[in-house]
Design an enzyme around this catalytic site. Sequence first.
Site, PDB file in Angstrom:
ATOM      1  N   CYS A  76       0.713  -1.243   0.206  1.00 29.91           N
ATOM      2  CA  CYS A  76      -0.086   0.545   0.227  1.00 29.91           C
ATOM      3  C   CYS A  76       1.183   1.159   0.165  1.00 29.91           C
ATOM      4  O   CYS A  76       1.537   1.736   1.103  1.00 29.91           O
ATOM      5  CB  CYS A  76      -1.312   0.004   1.742  1.00 29.91           C
ATOM      6  SG  CYS A  76      -1.730   1.710   0.868  1.00 29.91           S
ATOM      7  N   CYS A 102      -0.031   4.191   2.464  1.00 25.49           N
ATOM      8  CA  CYS A 102       0.379   3.787   3.914  1.00 25.49           C
ATOM      9  C   CYS A 102       1.584   4.177   3.515  1.00 25.49           C
ATOM     10  O   CYS A 102       2.102   4.604   5.014  1.00 25.49           O
ATOM     11  CB  CYS A 102       0.145   1.809   4.173  1.00 25.49           C
ATOM     12  SG  CYS A 102      -1.772   1.534   4.385  1.00 25.49           S
TER      13      CYS A 102
END
Length: 447
Positions: free
Chosen positions: A342, A345
């Site tokens: 991600c 993230c």
Amino acid sequence: MKKSLFALLIVVFYSFTTSEETITISGKIINTENGTIKIKGELVDKEIKLKPDGSFSENLKLNYDGIYKIETSKNSIPIYLAKDSKLTIAADDANLASTLKFTGKGSIENQYLAKKQLLNSVIPDEELYKLDENEFLKKLQEIKTSVNALYLKTKFTDADFKAKEVRSIHYLEQKHLIYYKNLHNLYARLNGFQVSKTYPKLDEKIDFDNEFEFLFSNEYQDLAVYKFYENMHGDGSLPAKNRITEIKFLKSQSLKNHLIQNSTNDINIENPDFEKTYQDYLSITNDPIIKQALTANYNGIKVIQPGNPSPKFNYENQKGGKTSLEDLKGKYIYIDLWATWCGPCREQFPFLQKVEEQYKGKNIEFVAISLDATKDQSKWSKFVSEKQLGGIQLLADNEMKSKFIKDYGVYEIPTFILLDPNGNIVTARAPQPSDPKLIDLLNSLKI
């Protein structure tokens, strides 16, 4: 005379929408993964358990003649059912579309649909929409020509099906034209592509709010849903309250149901009007399965309101053993739901490290729960070590399907959660580390 005619029309429409017939559908479908199939349609969702040899016989209640779906865990194919149908089906789920065989009343129409699906799948949509404009239009014409040829040589026994299928073929072409126009950039990895001035125009005579067409044609369903969102000035990302008004104005109940089904996730913790959205959606749809999905989301949000006990977890710790929520009671807990794959993230890492340093030694634990696959455990552990990630690093047990993740209604990451020392929820959607509001929130709690 006019009053009598109007009354007759009401009776005819009422009969169409409310009359129900029971038909028998039987057959043998081998090589299914879980020994079940489903037949789905508007207000129909019937699961059928197959016998050990794959055979079945089931009575099915229908309230309309039209297109339904047979679904296995691997496949989904259209099937035409009328109130006088009596079908027997034979297929191999390992190659469902090409092995599908029908006998009995309605078999000719359904064998046609199976062959039509094969013709439509000669080239995957992604490959079709990736082509340049001229090649796309040429391929689309080939598909339409082959479907028309199949239609003309098929000796239909259902006159209503035959008449409606002409329009469905037209909808198939129109769907590809409008999808290509909007998806070519994505699949061809381009920016700023626009079709030429000679590109075929969408048929403006199509009524995109027609219940009868919606019940018959999957292609029409795709078009009607797409045009609704397009008319809403975009991709449907406008607030739910903006869409609710427009959905209420629609005439087709089936279209309304599909739009609500696509919007069940509007009932989420981030929607400040989730209670009103829930009640509005319930009042619009008449599909009990959609109502169940809406209610499940609604009840889930009620559970994660501030002050309620947090859902539990007990996950593998990167340093060994397992760590549960119970192990961490006595301190505030700031939870980061993330994954190695991600990008957004990873962008939060530097900000999170600063927050961790600022609150080092204070009454708060920083817990990162990775949603990487358990088969990638070593990759995740290596990533944590190489990036020198701080806090308590845990690996969820089933990625996005992990119970803790589902209990919090998380559909995208990163997501951040803040719990109090008693394990109760402060907020199920805490500010992310890069947001100054996080420090304001932590300071307000006198951590």
